[in-house]
Scaffold this motif. Structure first.
Motif, PDB file in Angstrom:
ATOM      1  N   GLN A  41       0.825  -1.208   0.000  1.00 29.78           N
ATOM      2  CA  GLN A  41       0.000   0.000   0.000  1.00 29.78           C
ATOM      3  C   GLN A  41       0.859   1.258   0.000  1.00 29.78           C
ATOM      4  OE1 GLN A  41      -2.541  -0.427   3.399  1.00 29.78           O
ATOM      5  NE2 GLN A  41      -3.986  -1.800   2.378  1.00 29.78           N
ATOM      6  N   GLN A  42       1.907   1.252   0.799  1.00 26.39           N
ATOM      7  CA  GLN A  42       2.786   2.415   0.848  1.00 26.39           C
ATOM      8  C   GLN A  42       3.482   2.638  -0.491  1.00 26.39           C
ATOM      9  OE1 GLN A  42       2.991   4.567   3.431  1.00 26.39           O
ATOM     10  NE2 GLN A  42       1.330   3.351   4.311  1.00 26.39           N
ATOM     11  N   ASN A  61       2.372   1.697  -3.476  1.00 21.89           N
ATOM     12  CA  ASN A  61       1.381   2.170  -4.441  1.00 21.89           C
ATOM     13  C   ASN A  61       1.064   3.646  -4.229  1.00 21.89           C
ATOM     14  OD1 ASN A  61       1.202  -0.388  -5.571  1.00 21.89           O
ATOM     15  ND2 ASN A  61      -0.489  -1.007  -4.245  1.00 21.89           N
ATOM     16  N   GLN A  62       0.923   4.051  -2.965  1.00 22.56           N
ATOM     17  CA  GLN A  62       0.652   5.452  -2.661  1.00 22.56           C
ATOM     18  C   GLN A  62       1.799   6.339  -3.106  1.00 22.56           C
ATOM     19  OE1 GLN A  62      -2.112   6.701  -1.628  1.00 22.56           O
ATOM     20  NE2 GLN A  62      -1.401   8.823  -1.448  1.00 22.56           N
ATOM     21  N   LEU A  63       3.018   5.870  -2.920  1.00 20.23           N
ATOM     22  CA  LEU A  63       4.182   6.643  -3.338  1.00 20.23           C
ATOM     23  C   LEU A  63       4.215   6.797  -4.856  1.00 20.23           C
ATOM     24  CD1 LEU A  63       6.822   8.037  -2.560  1.00 20.23           C
ATOM     25  CD2 LEU A  63       7.959   5.824  -2.707  1.00 20.23           C
ATOM     26  N   VAL A 103       1.618   6.814  -6.872  1.00 21.18           N
ATOM     27  CA  VAL A 103       0.546   7.742  -7.252  1.00 21.18           C
ATOM     28  C   VAL A 103       0.982   9.183  -7.010  1.00 21.18           C
ATOM     29  CG1 VAL A 103      -1.786   8.523  -6.662  1.00 21.18           C
ATOM     30  CG2 VAL A 103      -1.295   6.076  -6.878  1.00 21.18           C
ATOM     31  N   GLU A 104       1.597   9.444  -5.867  1.00 21.71           N
ATOM     32  CA  GLU A 104       2.054  10.801  -5.558  1.00 21.71           C
ATOM     33  C   GLU A 104       3.138  11.250  -6.527  1.00 21.71           C
ATOM     34  OE1 GLU A 104       3.286  10.671  -1.544  1.00 21.71           O
ATOM     35  OE2 GLU A 104       1.256  10.570  -0.705  1.00 21.71           O
TER      36      GLU A 104
END
Length: 227
Positions: free
Chosen positions: A165-166, A168-170, A172-173
């Motif tokens: 999750q971390q 994937n979030q990185l 996206v950002e």
């Protein structure tokens, strides 16, 4: 090389041979090969000496070298991923500790059953029982270590999910930041910032407004009168 130098060299070699002969006659093992001396600086050399003493082997260079070579061979196998020797050691320790635990507990029970022992040495049964329990505790450690060796711990699914999750979030950002940078390359850069002017004293602001109102009305009257 002169004649004198040749004679000195021959004399030195003769003295060396005589010294070696005397040592051999005295029962000292003398070897011209000095390669074994490198093992004095090898890790585990002191432990090899202890193993030789426990095994009641002769403490000569060849014995120490053979033990040290065997230890290094086992270490190389472990480095290459072969843990069979470590498994044998752990199994041996488990069996030994189990035997000692049973032995001490039997002694403790015999002491508890003996009135003479309880009268003369009441602490002995307790100490024997404690030794038995300590052997059991060490045995459990060996069993746990053997289990970890055969079944290495793996990250839990929760940790894997959190890490994914971390990541994937990185991503996206990073993508959003990239789009903003690409879209803003042709846009003009404004350095002005909107500010709202405020008056420190509200009463002064009201007074100023009233004063301006009177002046504007007075000018209107003068203009009408002149016209």
């Amino acid at each position: 090389m002169g004649l004198t130098d040749s004679l000195e060299k021959l004399m030195a070699e003769k003295q060396k041979r005589d010294s070696v002969s005397k040592l051999k006659n005295a029962g000292v093992n003398v070897s011209e090969d000095k390669s074994h001396l490198q093992h004095f600086a090898t890790p585990g050399f002191a432990q090899a000496q202890v193993m030789a003493k426990v095994g009641k082997s002769q403490l000569d260079a060849s014995t120490i070298k053979a033990i040290a070579d065997s230890v290094l061979e086992q270490a190389q196998k472990t480095k290459d991923g072969d843990f069979s020797s470590i498994e044998v050691i752990l199994h041996s320790q488990i069996a030994m500790l189990s035997t000692l635990s049973t032995h001490f507990m039997n002694k403790a029970i015999a002491g508890y059953d003996s009135g003479e022992v309880l009268t003369a040495l009441p602490h002995i049964p307790n100490e024997l029982a404690e030794l038995s329990l300590k052997c059991q505790a060490e045995m459990r450690k060996c069993i746990s270590l053997l289990h970890e060796l055969k079944n290495p711990k793996k990250p839990s699914q929760f940790i894997k999910t959190y890490v994914n999750q971390q990541l994937n979030q990185l991503q996206v950002e990073q993508e959003q930041l990239k789009q903003k940078l690409e879209g803003g390359n042709d846009a003009p850069v404004e350095f002005r910032s909107e500010r709202t002017s405020t008056t420190a004293d509200p009463e002064m602001e009201t007074l100023g407004t009233q004063h301006r109102g009177k002046n504007s009305r007075g000018k209107g009257k003068v203009k009408n009168e002149c016209s």
